[in-house]
Design a protein around this motif. Structure first.
Motif, PDB file in Angstrom:
ATOM      1  N   UNK A 137      91.308  -6.065  -6.154  1.00 22.11           N
ATOM      2  CA  UNK A 137      91.369  -5.296  -5.262  1.00 22.11           C
ATOM      3  C   UNK A 137      91.232  -3.702  -6.507  1.00 22.11           C
ATOM      4  N   UNK A 138      90.552  -3.890  -7.248  1.00 18.95           N
ATOM      5  CA  UNK A 138      90.952  -3.212  -8.273  1.00 18.95           C
ATOM      6  C   UNK A 138      90.162  -2.233  -7.956  1.00 18.95           C
ATOM      7  N   UNK A 139      89.555  -0.483  -7.816  1.00 14.64           N
ATOM      8  CA  UNK A 139      88.936   0.595  -7.853  1.00 14.64           C
ATOM      9  C   UNK A 139      88.059   1.506  -9.107  1.00 14.64           C
ATOM     10  N   UNK A 140      88.694   0.662 -10.240  1.00 13.73           N
ATOM     11  CA  UNK A 140      89.013   2.154 -11.415  1.00 13.73           C
ATOM     12  C   UNK A 140      87.858   2.413 -11.171  1.00 13.73           C
ATOM     13  N   UNK A 141      87.461   3.478 -12.244  1.00 16.23           N
ATOM     14  CA  UNK A 141      86.492   3.761 -12.600  1.00 16.23           C
ATOM     15  C   UNK A 141      85.443   3.037 -13.855  1.00 16.23           C
ATOM     16  N   UNK A 142      86.207   1.821 -14.483  1.00 16.63           N
ATOM     17  CA  UNK A 142      85.670   1.156 -15.662  1.00 16.63           C
ATOM     18  C   UNK A 142      85.157  -0.269 -14.685  1.00 16.63           C
ATOM     19  N   UNK A 143      85.256  -0.279 -13.443  1.00 16.98           N
ATOM     20  CA  UNK A 143      85.604  -1.965 -12.892  1.00 16.98           C
ATOM     21  C   UNK A 143      86.615  -2.766 -12.402  1.00 16.98           C
ATOM     22  N   UNK A 144      86.266  -3.747 -11.368  1.00 19.07           N
ATOM     23  CA  UNK A 144      87.244  -4.194 -11.026  1.00 19.07           C
ATOM     24  C   UNK A 144      88.255  -5.544 -12.400  1.00 19.07           C
ATOM     25  N   UNK A 145      87.781  -5.982 -13.300  1.00 24.40           N
ATOM     26  CA  UNK A 145      88.068  -6.868 -14.352  1.00 24.40           C
ATOM     27  C   UNK A 145      88.621  -5.894 -15.419  1.00 24.40           C
ATOM     28  N   UNK A 146      87.759  -5.419 -16.018  1.00 23.35           N
ATOM     29  CA  UNK A 146      87.440  -4.823 -17.502  1.00 23.35           C
ATOM     30  C   UNK A 146      89.477  -3.878 -17.552  1.00 23.35           C
ATOM     31  N   UNK A 147      90.444  -3.287 -16.523  1.00 25.15           N
ATOM     32  CA  UNK A 147      90.659  -3.024 -17.366  1.00 25.15           C
ATOM     33  C   UNK A 147      92.538  -3.636 -17.145  1.00 25.15           C
ATOM     34  N   UNK A 148      92.008  -5.558 -16.582  1.00 25.75           N
ATOM     35  CA  UNK A 148      93.190  -6.291 -16.892  1.00 25.75           C
ATOM     36  C   UNK A 148      92.785  -7.017 -17.673  1.00 25.75           C
ATOM     37  N   UNK A 149      91.674  -7.417 -18.223  1.00 26.75           N
ATOM     38  CA  UNK A 149      91.332  -7.800 -20.055  1.00 26.75           C
ATOM     39  C   UNK A 149      91.385  -6.818 -20.888  1.00 26.75           C
ATOM     40  N   UNK A 150      91.673  -5.778 -20.717  1.00 25.10           N
ATOM     41  CA  UNK A 150      92.046  -4.645 -22.223  1.00 25.10           C
ATOM     42  C   UNK A 150      93.249  -4.768 -22.310  1.00 25.10           C
ATOM     43  N   UNK A 151      93.784  -4.631 -20.857  1.00 28.03           N
ATOM     44  CA  UNK A 151      95.310  -4.251 -20.208  1.00 28.03           C
ATOM     45  C   UNK A 151      95.890  -5.830 -21.334  1.00 28.03           C
ATOM     46  N   UNK A 152      95.899  -6.778 -21.067  1.00 32.40           N
ATOM     47  CA  UNK A 152      95.763  -8.618 -21.484  1.00 32.40           C
ATOM     48  C   UNK A 152      95.345  -8.758 -22.849  1.00 32.40           C
ATOM     49  N   UNK A 153      94.532  -7.549 -23.509  1.00 32.38           N
ATOM     50  CA  UNK A 153      94.180  -8.254 -24.987  1.00 32.38           C
ATOM     51  C   UNK A 153      95.544  -7.147 -25.681  1.00 32.38           C
ATOM     52  N   UNK A 154      95.470  -5.761 -25.166  1.00 33.06           N
ATOM     53  CA  UNK A 154      96.782  -4.997 -25.722  1.00 33.06           C
ATOM     54  C   UNK A 154      97.635  -5.596 -25.698  1.00 33.06           C
ATOM     55  N   UNK A 155      98.480  -6.006 -24.622  1.00 39.13           N
ATOM     56  CA  UNK A 155      99.336  -7.134 -24.475  1.00 39.13           C
ATOM     57  C   UNK A 155      99.504  -8.122 -25.476  1.00 39.13           C
ATOM     58  N   UNK A 156      99.124  -8.739 -25.343  1.00 39.99           N
ATOM     59  CA  UNK A 156      98.379 -10.261 -26.626  1.00 39.99           C
ATOM     60  C   UNK A 156      98.915  -9.764 -28.091  1.00 39.99           C
ATOM     61  N   UNK A 157      97.977  -8.952 -28.423  1.00 36.41           N
ATOM     62  CA  UNK A 157      97.972  -8.176 -29.935  1.00 36.41           C
ATOM     63  C   UNK A 157      99.330  -7.779 -30.243  1.00 36.41           C
ATOM     64  N   UNK A 158     100.639  -6.814 -28.988  1.00 35.52           N
ATOM     65  CA  UNK A 158     101.565  -6.040 -29.140  1.00 35.52           C
ATOM     66  C   UNK A 158     102.624  -7.842 -29.271  1.00 35.52           C
ATOM     67  N   UNK A 159     102.470  -8.786 -28.227  1.00 35.00           N
ATOM     68  CA  UNK A 159     103.088  -9.713 -28.542  1.00 35.00           C
ATOM     69  C   UNK A 159     103.090 -10.650 -30.140  1.00 35.00           C
ATOM     70  N   UNK A 160     102.324 -10.901 -30.231  1.00 28.60           N
ATOM     71  CA  UNK A 160     102.032 -11.740 -31.899  1.00 28.60           C
ATOM     72  C   UNK A 160     102.767 -10.391 -32.797  1.00 28.60           C
ATOM     73  N   UNK A 161     102.807  -9.483 -32.476  1.00 27.03           N
ATOM     74  CA  UNK A 161     103.272  -8.408 -33.761  1.00 27.03           C
ATOM     75  C   UNK A 161     104.547  -8.836 -33.949  1.00 27.03           C
ATOM     76  N   UNK A 162     105.271  -8.207 -32.474  1.00 24.97           N
ATOM     77  CA  UNK A 162     106.421  -9.155 -32.429  1.00 24.97           C
ATOM     78  C   UNK A 162     107.133  -9.947 -32.710  1.00 24.97           C
ATOM     79  N   UNK A 163     105.953 -11.392 -32.409  1.00 21.62           N
ATOM     80  CA  UNK A 163     106.639 -12.637 -32.916  1.00 21.62           C
ATOM     81  C   UNK A 163     106.205 -12.808 -34.439  1.00 21.62           C
ATOM     82  N   UNK A 164     105.272 -12.752 -34.913  1.00 23.41           N
ATOM     83  CA  UNK A 164     104.850 -12.758 -36.951  1.00 23.41           C
ATOM     84  C   UNK A 164     106.105 -11.467 -37.150  1.00 23.41           C
ATOM     85  N   UNK A 165     106.625 -10.562 -36.733  1.00 24.06           N
ATOM     86  CA  UNK A 165     107.740  -9.803 -37.306  1.00 24.06           C
ATOM     87  C   UNK A 165     108.973  -9.920 -37.028  1.00 24.06           C
TER      88      UNK A 165
END
Length: 276
Positions: A47-75
């Motif tokens: 149901x996403x109506x973002x100008x970037x598309x339906x899936x892109x915002x979730x994929x990009x947000x998920x990737x950024x959260x993964x990056x932040x999470x592994x930084x926390x875990x690793x450090x």
């Protein structure tokens, strides 16, 4: 990232001082987040109506959260040490807290990322069954390659030499290897995510407004309501899948730890165990 998580994080959390039996409670996040996050991510991305598309915002947000999470875990060990953990004691409570927070964020982010990725493939297939079959086959194929690379990277003891700064007073060889693996993982993940989302054009789909009462909660009502209409073969298939995962998860969580303890006779915080 998934392979690194499965192969390295159970021994790592024990190095931080969490009791062996308590490690399984941390891993509860995987099934819980899978049960809750993936349906919600699918609901909102549909149901996403973002100008970037339906899936892109979730994929990009998920990737950024993964990056932040592994930084926390690793450090986690370094952050805990900076926050006041006594390195002479077995348990580092502050490091454990940072690890657990990062771990749960990682599981939520993984589920937030995977669901829209599969949905993106379905969108690109545009209802063509042949394209969908090939897309899912390639998806599974590259997941397999990622698992092989992840497990292989985790088994290499000198990986930290690529990034010497990862080894600190609070973080010895095993921890430094883990950090190096995660930092490489972040670089690959972000490069691939940005490249894929920039090059691949998302097909235009008419997003239907959902006027049902209950909003996103209705997705769970529909899921459980659909169980009433399932045929007997589907119930058998679901039961087999359930039993399979009951057997599979303990193997995933403890195979690395079991090999280190039972096969090689190692103990946490001893050099042979820490070297894998």
């Amino acid at each position: 990232g998934w392979a690194l998580q499965l192969s390295l994080l159970t021994p790592y959390i024990q190095m931080l001082g969490l009791p062996h039996g308590a490690a399984s409670f941390i891993w509860l996040c995987g099934p819980v987040s899978g049960l809750l996050v993936q349906p919600l991510a699918g609901y909102f991305s549909d149901r996403c109506k973002s100008r970037f598309g339906r899936r892109r915002p979730f994929i990009m947000s998920g990737a950024c959260l993964v990056a932040a999470a592994v930084i926390l875990i690793g450090f986690a060990a370094d952050i805990g040490h900076s926050a006041g953990d006594d390195m002479t004691k077995k348990t580092k409570p502050r490091a454990v807290v940072v690890f657990v927070v990062g771990f749960w964020i990682l599981d939520v982010a993984n589920n937030m990322l995977q669901g829209p990725c599969r949905a993106f493939l379905a969108d690109l297939s545009a209802g063509d069954e042949n394209k969908m079959t090939h897309a899912m086959s390639f998806f599974a194929f590259f997941m397999g390659i990622g698992n092989v690379l992840g497990y292989a990277a985790g088994s290499y003891n000198n990986l930290h030499r690529l990034l010497p700064f990862t080894r600190t007073d609070a973080c010895e060889i095993f921890c430094a290897n883990l950090k190096t693996c995660f930092l490489i993982h972040i670089c690959l993940l972000m490069c691939l995510t940005i490249t894929a989302l920039s090059i691949v054009k998302e097909p235009l789909v008419n997003v239907v407004d959902d006027e049902r009462k209950g909003g996103s909660l209705m997705v769970f009502v529909e899921l459980f309501g659909a169980l009433k209409n399932l045929s007997k073969p589907m119930w058998i298939l679901m039961l087999v899948t359930c039993l399979n995962w009951i057997a599979w998860f303990p193997f995933l969580l403890y195979d690395t730890d079991w090999m280190g303890r039972e096969v090689y006779g190692g103990k946490v915080n001893q050099s042979v165990y820490d070297m894998g």
